[in-house]
Design a protein around this motif. Structure first.
Motif, mmCIF file in Angstrom:
data_model
loop_
_atom_site.group_PDB
_atom_site.id
_atom_site.type_symbol
_atom_site.label_atom_id
_atom_site.label_comp_id
_atom_site.label_asym_id
_atom_site.label_seq_id
_atom_site.Cartn_x
_atom_site.Cartn_y
_atom_site.Cartn_z
ATOM 1 N N ARG A 109 -5.208 5.870 4.093
ATOM 2 C CA ARG A 109 -6.192 5.509 5.106
ATOM 3 C C ARG A 109 -5.899 4.129 5.691
ATOM 4 O O ARG A 109 -6.144 3.879 6.859
ATOM 5 C CB ARG A 109 -7.540 5.499 4.393
ATOM 6 C CG ARG A 109 -8.750 5.259 5.187
ATOM 7 C CD ARG A 109 -9.900 5.634 4.259
ATOM 8 N NE ARG A 109 -10.943 4.630 4.282
ATOM 9 C CZ ARG A 109 -11.999 4.714 5.080
ATOM 10 N NH1 ARG A 109 -12.133 5.725 5.884
ATOM 11 N NH2 ARG A 109 -12.909 3.780 5.057
ATOM 12 N N THR A 110 -5.380 3.226 4.865
ATOM 13 C CA THR A 110 -5.130 1.865 5.333
ATOM 14 C C THR A 110 -3.694 1.666 5.787
ATOM 15 O O THR A 110 -3.290 0.555 6.096
ATOM 16 C CB THR A 110 -5.461 0.850 4.229
ATOM 17 O OG1 THR A 110 -4.857 1.280 3.014
ATOM 18 C CG2 THR A 110 -6.943 0.732 4.039
ATOM 19 N N THR A 111 -2.918 2.752 5.807
ATOM 20 C CA THR A 111 -1.549 2.622 6.344
ATOM 21 C C THR A 111 -1.291 3.744 7.333
ATOM 22 O O THR A 111 -0.162 4.115 7.588
ATOM 23 C CB THR A 111 -0.483 2.727 5.219
ATOM 24 O OG1 THR A 111 -0.766 3.867 4.417
ATOM 25 C CG2 THR A 111 -0.485 1.498 4.359
ATOM 26 N N ARG A 112 -2.385 4.274 7.887
ATOM 27 C CA ARG A 112 -2.235 5.432 8.769
ATOM 28 C C ARG A 112 -1.375 5.128 9.969
ATOM 29 O O ARG A 112 -0.867 6.038 10.600
ATOM 30 C CB ARG A 112 -3.609 5.914 9.233
ATOM 31 C CG ARG A 112 -4.328 6.677 8.166
ATOM 32 C CD ARG A 112 -5.624 7.183 8.681
ATOM 33 N NE ARG A 112 -5.438 8.161 9.732
ATOM 34 C CZ ARG A 112 -6.418 8.650 10.444
ATOM 35 N NH1 ARG A 112 -7.637 8.241 10.239
ATOM 36 N NH2 ARG A 112 -6.169 9.544 11.373
ATOM 37 N N ASP A 113 -1.219 3.851 10.281
ATOM 38 C CA ASP A 113 -0.397 3.530 11.444
ATOM 39 C C ASP A 113 1.089 3.623 11.128
ATOM 40 O O ASP A 113 1.894 3.620 12.040
ATOM 41 C CB ASP A 113 -0.757 2.137 11.982
ATOM 42 C CG ASP A 113 -0.703 1.069 10.905
ATOM 43 O OD1 ASP A 113 -1.115 1.353 9.768
ATOM 44 O OD2 ASP A 113 -0.235 -0.030 11.201
ATOM 45 N N ARG A 143 0.821 -1.210 0.000
ATOM 46 C CA ARG A 143 0.000 0.000 0.000
ATOM 47 C C ARG A 143 0.858 1.265 0.000
ATOM 48 O O ARG A 143 0.494 2.257 -0.622
ATOM 49 C CB ARG A 143 -0.970 -0.024 1.175
ATOM 50 C CG ARG A 143 -2.075 -1.023 0.897
ATOM 51 C CD ARG A 143 -3.091 -1.140 1.973
ATOM 52 N NE ARG A 143 -4.090 -2.129 1.564
ATOM 53 C CZ ARG A 143 -5.028 -2.614 2.362
ATOM 54 N NH1 ARG A 143 -5.109 -2.183 3.595
ATOM 55 N NH2 ARG A 143 -5.892 -3.496 1.932
ATOM 56 N N ARG A 189 -5.661 8.275 -1.230
ATOM 57 C CA ARG A 189 -6.431 8.417 -0.003
ATOM 58 C C ARG A 189 -6.723 7.056 0.616
ATOM 59 O O ARG A 189 -6.514 6.850 1.804
ATOM 60 C CB ARG A 189 -7.733 9.160 -0.328
ATOM 61 C CG ARG A 189 -8.384 9.744 0.879
ATOM 62 C CD ARG A 189 -9.433 10.777 0.541
ATOM 63 N NE ARG A 189 -10.033 11.207 1.794
ATOM 64 C CZ ARG A 189 -11.104 10.636 2.316
ATOM 65 N NH1 ARG A 189 -11.718 9.654 1.698
ATOM 66 N NH2 ARG A 189 -11.568 11.053 3.481
ATOM 67 N N GLU A 190 -7.191 6.128 -0.192
ATOM 68 C CA GLU A 190 -7.488 4.790 0.328
ATOM 69 C C GLU A 190 -6.235 4.131 0.888
ATOM 70 O O GLU A 190 -6.278 3.465 1.916
ATOM 71 C CB GLU A 190 -8.071 3.897 -0.773
ATOM 72 C CG GLU A 190 -9.547 4.095 -1.004
ATOM 73 C CD GLU A 190 -10.362 3.973 0.276
ATOM 74 O OE1 GLU A 190 -10.655 2.844 0.684
ATOM 75 O OE2 GLU A 190 -10.697 5.020 0.885
#
Lengths: 483, 311
Positions: free
Chosen positions: B95-99, B8, B91-92
């Motif tokens: 959003r899925t790697t915000r950590d 990602r 964005r997606e």
């Protein structure tokens, strides 16, 4: 037009900010005079800047609808809710007491079931529980704790007293919104943080991390901790990512994990890496297709084996939901007395179990006054709010209750407390609120300073769920000095 | 680092680079239009063909004019290379790697997405297009600064660099292709000065004009520009530079044998006729670029095999 507190009228409800026309309660004094000093334009500008902050911060929740899933911005009201530190400390002690008792209760149910044998808790409730997991019998999680993270819903009635409305012991959500609400308020009302003694709340992720670390089965210096999410289509995905990031944990989906030799590993660029603690945000029944729902693609095949062997910790433990049940709720005061020998510090809302003949007769005779809830649903679905219901709805519920008395409980309609809230078109009106603090228990226990305040944005409405038009507010625990 | 997260991050920077490149590509054509003598034909539709996006375009539009091409490149919801689609992709993935990405990334991408969404007409109408493009490029650069300035060195940074440089190498070949196509399209009518205007714009679109003049100290001519943008080892957007960087990055990752061999084959590739600086560029060069694009695209599959799918 500036806010005129003299014309603000909460009626017969307990208002948490304004005690009588024009007079603020102690912890809200500075807030009220500050808001009163702002011009209408200024109030609107701050409201707009909160909206912008929410969009930029990407604070969203997902709404499921016919047209697909939509990410909605978090509905937020800029006027905070205040509670005095003294009152909060008493409440927090009550929350810790409650969770300690509930964990003893869960542990007992999966071992000797003494409370049933002693006749304090009826066996039929256990036999019919949807959330009792026979697969968990005999398992002994570390510290005897099954529900590590609990979100308890509190309300205040006419007298201003806090009551427990329900305990969420499965995968409670909302804590990230509590933290984001504070971040937004700091941007919108920065001046007040200089002069007010508002207690900070941002230590939640650190405390959660400490609790999860203490659960690690391997005594290693830095155990490997993951947050297991069902993925981006879950309404709380925002929160899963937020917490993983704040704790420095990996955010994983089921397909990232694999079980080998009864240990859990995650798939990394460098190969497989052992996992010690899983903070799981998916329901029990999807956790392990080998044991529960075989169709589940969200879970991890074999994770229950690894957990039972003590090779991985699961928080919350599977089966903890047995105490998260509106019928069990009615017994919590007795559960506290039974295990701790103490009186409950926070009372329950009076609850009628439709399974008991006398209580059912009372409920059926008073459907127009009571709130009837199914024993096992969440999110405010399938409820009857008596005073706001039609004769037809009451008749339908009467039939449902007669057919499945064990599935229903009823409670008096509470006069939920109110907090001033900005309304469309300008001005401030009272709106009903509840409060969800979060309690953590592992080696130690700990309670958030305040919690997530949810507010029913429609006049007179009691429904605070974000999926049904509710909003939220920042919650200030204010140190007013003295003891 | 989780394989899924690595993938990602890789796509985050590919999409982000694609957003920036789309803006740059729009910029080249718009500037050219202002520079060219009247009577010279600007094929806006080239912007569609050089992205191999004809099928998507024709699904929605009949007239192949500037407005439609711009609208298509900016906002077509079905075409995965449009600016809005790429932004959704960024964005997606964020959003899925915000950590693992810096906390500000999420705010930045929301801001940029909102900006593009709210100002599409600035991009479509010629009057304000320059300001729009400048703003988009600036926002993309802001991301790079954020990543460089606040992310630990490590796997995360590696996969961001892989995605970025693969996409860059690809886009450099496409922008060169855009140049050669303009030249060929006006074959016969193009004055030598007009041709050099085209190549100056190609250089400028890659922020390469000043470095070129400093380094080459020769007039701008097609074959020189082509060779410079393909083979210069020091300029950050040349194919050579991107591949060198990919090679170094991959050498530090596990199981990279097949990837390295493939990169070496790209680095060894050379278009012979470029050696003769006086020879005009022709269709053969355009074909060579297409071949190079396929080779670069092939790298992606090798990345996926080595690091993204772990079975």
């Amino acid at each position: 037009m500036t806010i005129d507190w003299k014309t603000y009228d909460p009626g017969s409800f307990y208002d948490e900010i304004i005690s009588s026309p024009g007079n603020a309660r102690m912890p809200a004094r500075r807030l009220v005079s500050y808001l009163g000093s702002l011009g209408d334009d200024d109030v609107q500008a701050r409201r707009a800047s909160a909206d912008v902050a929410i969009k930029q911060m990407g604070v969203t929740f997902t709404v499921y609808s016919e047209e697909g899933n939509i990410d909605r911005s978090w509905p937020f009201d800029i006027i905070p809710r205040t509670v005095s530190r003294r009152q909060w400390e008493k409440t927090a002690a009550g929350l810790e007491q409650r969770l300690r008792a509930l964990n003893l209760f869960i542990d007992d149910l999966y071992h000797d079931q003494k409370i049933v044998k002693d006749g304090v808790f009826p066996r039929y409730i256990l036999d019919e529980s949807k959330n009792f997991r026979p697969e968990c019998v005999g398992v002994s999680p570390r510290f005897g704790v099954w529900a590590h993270i609990c979100g308890t819903d509190l309300v205040r009635d006419k007298d201003g007293q806090f009551y427990v409305l329900e305990d969420n012991l499965r995968v409670p959500s909302g804590v990230s919104y509590m933290l984001e609400n504070r971040a937004i308020t700091k941007r919108v009302l920065p001046d007040l943080f200089d002069t007010e003694q508002i207690l900070p709340i941002d230590d939640y992720p650190a405390n959660l991390l400490e609790a999860l670390t203490s659960l690690s089965p391997r005594r290693v210096n830095r155990p490997s901790i993951v947050v297991l999410t069902p993925g981006i289509y879950n309404s709380a995905y925002f929160e899963h990512a937020f917490l993983a990031q704040q704790m420095g944990a990996e955010l994983v989906e089921g397909s990232d994990l694999v079980v080998a030799d009864d240990c859990v590993y995650m798939k990394t660029v460098d190969g497989l890496e052992r996992v010690d603690v899983i903070y799981r945000r998916i329901d029990d029944l999807f956790l392990d297709p080998e044991v529960f729902n075989p169709e589940s693609v969200l879970g991890v095949p074999g994770v229950m084996r690894a957990w039972k062997k003590g090779n991985v910790a699961l928080a919350n433990a599977p089966g903890a939901g047995v105490a998260d049940d509106k019928v069990v709720y009615a017994f919590v005061p007795r559960i506290i007395k039974y295990y701790l020998g103490e009186e409950p510090l926070i009372p329950n809302v009076e609850t009628f179990l439709c399974v008991n003949d006398k209580e059912r007769d009372y409920v059926l005779a008073n459907l127009d006054k009571l709130v009837v809830k199914p024993a096992n649903e969440s999110g405010g679905a399938g409820m009857l709010v008596g005073p706001h219901s039609t004769k037809k709805e009451q008749k339908r519920f009467a039939e449902l209750i007669r057919a499945h008395p064990r599935n229903y409980i009823a409670q008096p309609t509470l006069a939920l407390s109110t907090v001033p809230t900005l309304v469309d078109g300008g001005g401030v009106e009272p709106r009903h609120v509840d409060l969800r603090p979060f309690i953590i228990q592992a080696k130690k226990s700990w309670v958030t300073t305040g919690g997530l305040t949810r507010v029913a944005m429609k006049r007179g409405s009691l429904v605070v769920n974000s999926s049904q038009g509710g909003g939220s507010k920042d919650t200030w625990i204010v140190d007013t000095g003295g003891n | 680092m989780l394989s899924r997260v690595a993938e990602r991050l890789y796509w985050t920077s590919r999409y982000l680079e694609r957003v920036e490149n789309t803006a740059r590509l729009m910029g080249v054509y718009t500037n050219l239009l202002l520079d060219m003598p009247s009577g010279v034909n600007i094929g806006w539709y080239n912007l569609v063909t050089l992205n191999n996006a004809e099928a998507w375009f024709e699904n929605r539009y009949k007239v192949k004019d500037e407005r439609n091409v711009m609208r298509f490149l900016l906002s077509d919801p079905d075409y995965p290379g449009s600016m809005m689609s790429s932004l959704q992709g960024v964005r997606e993935n964020i959003r899925t790697t915000r950590d693992v990405v810096p906390a500000e990334s999420w705010e930045y991408i929301n801001e940029l997405t909102l900006y593009v969404q709210d100002n599409l007409n600035m991009g479509i109408n010629r009057g304000q297009r320059h300001a729009f493009i400048a703003e988009v490029i600036k926002a993309c650069q802001q991301f790079l600064g954020l990543f460089v300035g606040s992310m630990n060195e490590g796997r995360g940074r590696s996969f961001l660099r892989l995605g970025r440089n693969l996409e860059r190498a690809d886009m450099t070949t496409r922008i060169l292709d855009a140049g050669i196509n303009l030249v060929l399209e006006n074959n016969g009518n193009v004055l030598p000065t007009t041709e050099s205007i085209i190549w100056v714009n190609v250089l400028q679109s890659l922020s390469a004009y000043l470095p070129y003049t400093k380094q080459q100290r020769k007039t701008v001519r097609g074959s020189r520009v082509a060779r410079y943008l393909l083979e210069d080892p020091d300029l950050p957007r040349t194919v050579r530079y991107c591949c060198d960087l990919l090679r170094r990055e991959c050498a530090g990752l596990p199981r990279s044998g097949p990837v390295l061999a493939h990169i070496d084959s790209i680095l060894a590739s050379h278009y012979g006729p470029l050696d003769d600086e006086d020879r005009p560029l022709d269709q053969g060069f355009s074909d060579y670029l297409n071949h190079l694009q396929l080779q670069i695209a092939g790298l992606h599959h090798l990345f996926a095999e080595a690091w993204f799918t772990l079975d």
